[in-house]
Design a protein around this motif. Structure first.
Motif, short mmCIF file in Angstrom:
data_model
loop_
_atom_site.label_atom_id
_atom_site.label_comp_id
_atom_site.label_asym_id
_atom_site.label_seq_id
_atom_site.Cartn_x
_atom_site.Cartn_y
_atom_site.Cartn_z
N CYS A 262 -31.43 0.96 28.19
CA CYS A 262 -31.02 1.83 27.42
C CYS A 262 -31.54 3.19 28.00
O CYS A 262 -32.58 3.33 28.54
N ALA A 263 -30.92 4.51 27.83
CA ALA A 263 -31.34 5.75 28.33
C ALA A 263 -31.43 6.73 27.27
O ALA A 263 -30.28 7.31 26.79
N LEU A 290 -26.67 0.00 35.30
CA LEU A 290 -25.77 0.57 34.02
C LEU A 290 -26.73 1.16 33.21
O LEU A 290 -27.67 0.51 32.63
N ALA A 291 -26.69 2.37 32.70
CA ALA A 291 -27.35 2.84 31.48
C ALA A 291 -26.51 2.92 30.12
O ALA A 291 -25.55 3.22 30.13
N ALA A 292 -27.23 2.45 29.05
CA ALA A 292 -26.64 2.32 27.97
C ALA A 292 -27.28 3.70 27.07
O ALA A 292 -28.26 3.53 26.77
N GLU A 293 -25.76 4.21 26.59
CA GLU A 293 -26.52 5.33 25.61
C GLU A 293 -25.73 5.30 24.41
O GLU A 293 -24.55 4.43 24.44
N HIS A 387 -29.41 -1.22 22.33
CA HIS A 387 -28.10 -0.80 23.14
C HIS A 387 -27.95 -1.51 24.56
O HIS A 387 -26.98 -1.78 25.07
N ALA A 388 -29.13 -1.58 24.95
CA ALA A 388 -29.37 -2.47 26.39
C ALA A 388 -28.64 -3.89 26.07
O ALA A 388 -27.92 -4.52 26.92
N PHE A 410 -31.60 -7.27 31.79
CA PHE A 410 -31.99 -5.98 30.88
C PHE A 410 -33.37 -5.70 30.58
O PHE A 410 -33.99 -6.88 30.61
N ASN A 411 -33.64 -4.59 30.28
CA ASN A 411 -35.06 -4.24 29.93
C ASN A 411 -35.19 -4.01 28.40
O ASN A 411 -34.46 -3.46 27.76
N LEU A 412 -35.86 -5.05 28.00
CA LEU A 412 -36.25 -4.84 26.53
C LEU A 412 -37.33 -3.86 26.31
O LEU A 412 -38.66 -4.44 26.66
#
Lengths: 455, 455
Positions: A262-263, A290-293, A387-388, A410-412
């Motif tokens: 997420c970003a 991919l960045a999730a916003e 979001h991520a 994905f990064n938690l």
């Protein structure tokens, strides 16, 4: 290989250097500019930051050693586990392998402590007595409170008003760790008073809180300002996430096909993704990054790439970034950490260079994803991190549709134990989506008139 | 050796068997009794518990294998780290080495998940569709919610009224994990209605909530009851804590001189201490083993060792235990998990046999200890766990006074992130101590008249 629950690393395997992506871009990162439009020199930042951090900010050295004293503190919770979300995969009936890097295990509950500790350390070494900062959801404020507490520095936190009201426990946490926490905008700074005069009912924004924290720092002789995201040195400190994850994947003979974070300001996303982007730049791997916003604040997905200020009062330099305008005040969505108008210059540059892309997601989809993750994996994710997760779930569905086994990472970025009131609102059906419109964009970009552009 | 930050274990090193101390006592544990005073037979418990757990409850086999399916779930957070509290040692200026077993890393935030998973597993295997339980502070209720969610069982939780009101986020957590949570006493059970008629303003108690949960289970054909502490099989599941800790100490060539746990029903204390008591019984080591309990509910330090009921409505068998009487309703102290009138029979027997002792501590001392621990080690301890910390600090001070380097181990049973409102009350100076008096004891023991005693 497919049965791993978590892939640990030993202390000895924890990285000894941070990775600086600025060394590897084919086109160099555009410089920050002063108000007169000329490139900023390091000494122009000296009123705000200590010189040792400014050196990191402008460095183009690929590897920067992590001081041993910092490593000893990071050992308290790092290396963090890389976990396989096997129960989530099963619930999604996907052929994809889903892994997540679990930054929620830090004592402050998020990745933010990865930079809070070095920032407190370098300020201490420089002679700073007190730090000021902003915080959105409170993850950064509480992480820096702990970092400052460990280093013996005082801290004042300007917390975005809507989060301050939603999250009294975050304030308690900062207080337990010895920090002072104020609801921003305050009437203690010129920047705060100006905002209150124009928008008395504002929910606040990170851009406003940053203005107040900088004003506080520059008007006090032994204080400096500390930022929890956006800047190069902050992203640098976070690269330990992706460096560890690469080692962990190497242990099980895998490499992620898709990398998601997420970003908000970009730091957890960059920390996880940049070490993998190094391989993409080198041509050895080609992951989809991919960045999730949030759809309520989609600077990369709907904004423009140009010079803009990092804060409402224009106290920061002009930064080259994707932005939806420094006066934009997003609705009070629950992912408070994603309510920032701009994106880190390094991440913005990576996107502009075609190394990665972004996706905007509505918050109800993210809460559904967070609920599913909590039910299957047992960890309550921060609303930001959800979001991520939501984007990872979209990619897992795509794997199923295409019949392809892909490895998704994905990064938690953090847990949501102090954000359970947001989950309660979701369970009560009280959460609504907001879609940033072209009209919003037209209005909010008006503040860019007269600022230099990226040609 | 003195520099360890944390001592990890690999998945392979996680124990494959639980340790049953009942096999090793020189005098056998007195049996539970029915209402007629005769020893209970296993089948007498069949309305309440599934037979596979009853078999564990009455077993005197020393080692009981952990099923592989349970181990695979425990791997999600176990083995838990053994950490050295170096910063706390420094703050205390003590020559003692202080270690803690960090059970706060479980996704439910406490040691309770160690037994929630096996209990849900064995119930599932037996054919149970729904479980009922009680919870004090909410640690047990949320852990069982997660365990049941993973195993596909429904769950209804009776939460002690004062905790229910203090901790709305605990309710949300249980709801996220799919459980139903009610404030006890309710008007849904005979036991609850009887209590409400006698004491309409009761803060509730674990003894009352247990009565309600048992009544609910026995009046429903496919439901069983699950208890979070006290019983032999619950303590058995928790021994994984101490078994891991022993392996971790062996890795660094140390053995603890002092072993401390907080004790409400006794399960986290026993889980940590019993594997070490095995060595004490065998005569190979002689650690000082201490249970920390609140001065407001000091069953071991001020109570009597006799047969008493485990609940207010006397629905449980009569258990041989230290008790201050099953109708005692402690003041609404913040360590809700320690507000139980009795102590686990296995722990009571160990104390009666002289293998261990107990110390009662006032809650303000415990909050001060918890604040110091949070500031130095960065982890917010549960108010329950802060009792163990406070006692470890007393022992560290004693080391300093005696000039002796001792190795102290305490069990950090859980984190306090969902208990931050208690810390806020402490910071606001709103927390008071309560000292259980001889007059309290006289009154509360009146309910024991006519019950069998331990001769």
């Amino acid at each position: 290989m497919h049965d791993y629950v978590r892939i640990p690393l030993t202390e000895d395997e924890m990285p000894r250097e941070w990775y600086n992506i600025a060394a590897d871009f084919s086109k160099p990162l555009p410089p920050p500019l002063g108000r007169d439009g000329s490139p900023l020199r390091p000494e122009n930042l000296a009123a705000v930051f200590p010189m040792n951090l400014i050196e990191q900010e402008v460095s183009t050295q690929r590897w920067i050693p992590i001081p041993e004293e910092i490593r000893r503190i990071l050992f308290r919770w790092r290396p963090t586990p890389l976990r396989r979300a096997g129960a989530l995969e099963k619930a999604l009936k996907t052929p994809a392998r889903i892994f997540f890097k679990d930054e929620s295990v830090s004592p402050a509950g998020s990745h933010k402590l990865n930079t809070a500790v070095p920032q407190a350390y370098y300020n201490k070494a420089f002679g700073t007595k007190r730090l000021t900062t902003e915080t959105g959801a409170g993850q950064w404020g509480s992480a820096l409170a702990l970092g400052c507490n460990w280093m013996g520095l005082a801290l004042r936190v300007y917390m975005v008003r809507c989060s301050f009201n939603q999250k009294p426990m975050r304030q308690t946490l900062m207080r337990v760790w010895g920090a002072e926490c104020l609801s921003s905008p305050t009437d203690r700074t010129q920047a705060g008073r100006a905002v209150l005069a124009r928008w008395p009912n504002t929910p606040g924004s990170l851009g406003i809180a940053i203005s107040e924290a900088i004003e506080d720092a520059v008007s006090s002789p032994d204080a400096k300002y500390s930022l929890g995201s956006v800047l190069n040195h902050v992203l640098l400190h976070q690269t330990i996430i992706g460096l560890e994850a690469k080692k962990q994947f190497a242990k099980i003979g895998l490499y992620p096909d898709v990398i998601i974070g997420c970003a908000g300001g970009g730091s957890n996303f960059a920390g996880c993704a940049f070490p993998f982007l190094a391989d993409k730049i080198a041509g050895t791997h080609n992951p989809l990054v991919l960045a999730a916003e949030p759809t309520a604040c989609p600077k990369m997905s709907r904004g423009v790439y140009t010079y803009d200020s990092g804060d409402v009062a224009m106290m920061t330099p002009l930064l080259p970034m994707y932005t939806i305008g420094h006066e934009y005040q997003p609705p009070a969505i629950h992912a408070g950490g994603l309510r920032y108008h701009g994106m880190a210059p390094l991440v913005s540059h990576a996107k502009h260079e075609g190394l990665m892309d972004s996706v905007a997601l509505p918050q109800t989809e993210c809460f559904r994803a967070g609920m599913l993750f909590a039910a299957t994996e047992g960890i309550i994710p921060a609303p930001e991190s959800s979001h991520a997760i939501a984007l990872a779930i979209r990619e897992a569905h795509r794997s199923r549709e295409e019949g392809k086994t892909r490895t998704i990472l994905f990064n938690l970025s953090g847990h949501g134990l102090l954000e359970l009131s947001s989950y309660q609102s979701f369970l009560d059906g009280k959460i609504e989506d907001y879609e940033f419109t072209p009209e919003d964009l037209r209005k909010s970009l008006a503040v860019l008139n007269g600022l230099p552009s990226l040609s």
